[in-house]
Design a protein around this motif. Sequence first.
Motif, PDB file in Angstrom:
ATOM      1  N   PRO A 142       0.820  -1.223   0.000  1.00 11.48           N
ATOM      2  CA  PRO A 142       0.000   0.000   0.000  1.00 11.48           C
ATOM      3  C   PRO A 142       0.854   1.274   0.000  1.00 11.48           C
ATOM      4  O   PRO A 142       2.022   1.258   0.404  1.00 11.48           O
ATOM      5  CB  PRO A 142      -0.802  -0.116   1.299  1.00 11.48           C
ATOM      6  N   ASP A 143       0.242   2.358  -0.430  1.00  8.23           N
ATOM      7  CA  ASP A 143       0.850   3.694  -0.402  1.00  8.23           C
ATOM      8  C   ASP A 143       2.084   3.818  -1.275  1.00  8.23           C
ATOM      9  O   ASP A 143       3.009   4.569  -0.952  1.00  8.23           O
ATOM     10  CB  ASP A 143       1.179   4.115   1.035  1.00  8.23           C
ATOM     11  N   GLY A 144       2.144   3.084  -2.383  1.00  5.51           N
ATOM     12  CA  GLY A 144       3.259   3.209  -3.317  1.00  5.51           C
ATOM     13  C   GLY A 144       4.549   2.567  -2.853  1.00  5.51           C
ATOM     14  O   GLY A 144       5.588   2.744  -3.477  1.00  5.51           O
ATOM     15  N   GLN A 184      10.188   7.200  -6.150  1.00  6.17           N
ATOM     16  CA  GLN A 184       9.688   8.541  -6.440  1.00  6.17           C
ATOM     17  C   GLN A 184      10.122   8.908  -7.861  1.00  6.17           C
ATOM     18  O   GLN A 184      11.122   9.602  -8.048  1.00  6.17           O
ATOM     19  CB  GLN A 184      10.241   9.549  -5.418  1.00  6.17           C
ATOM     20  N   PRO A 185       9.397   8.416  -8.869  1.00  2.00           N
ATOM     21  CA  PRO A 185       9.838   8.602 -10.260  1.00  2.00           C
ATOM     22  C   PRO A 185      10.048  10.058 -10.668  1.00  2.00           C
ATOM     23  O   PRO A 185      11.003  10.353 -11.386  1.00  2.00           O
ATOM     24  CB  PRO A 185       8.715   7.967 -11.085  1.00  2.00           C
ATOM     25  N   ARG A 186       9.189  10.955 -10.223  1.00  2.00           N
ATOM     26  CA  ARG A 186       9.353  12.365 -10.625  1.00  2.00           C
ATOM     27  C   ARG A 186      10.648  12.969 -10.099  1.00  2.00           C
ATOM     28  O   ARG A 186      11.224  13.844 -10.733  1.00  2.00           O
ATOM     29  CB  ARG A 186       8.165  13.202 -10.161  1.00  2.00           C
TER      30      ARG A 186
END
Length: 88
Positions: free
Chosen positions: A51-53, A69-71
């Motif tokens: 959950p939550d990435g 965190q891809p960005r």
Amino acid sequence: MIYDVVWYGDAFRNLEKIWDEITPLAPADAAFDEIERRLTKSPETEGESRPDGRRILTLPPLGVLFRPQPRLKEVYVLKVWYIRPRHR
């Protein structure tokens, strides 16, 4: 895409504790290197989703909980633990 791997304070302190307490150290060193390599290259596809990435990756004798965190091109290691070998 290359990611920077950021070990949160508690995770890194726990990793240091693991390194101080286990023998032999070589398997944990190898697992650490492989975790870093994998998370640098493709953290969004490594391990299993949570959950939550968050994601979980186990490479005995270590396991990690992390969040890509891809960005930001970063991956945060939130937790690390030692996986004890099973004796037969």
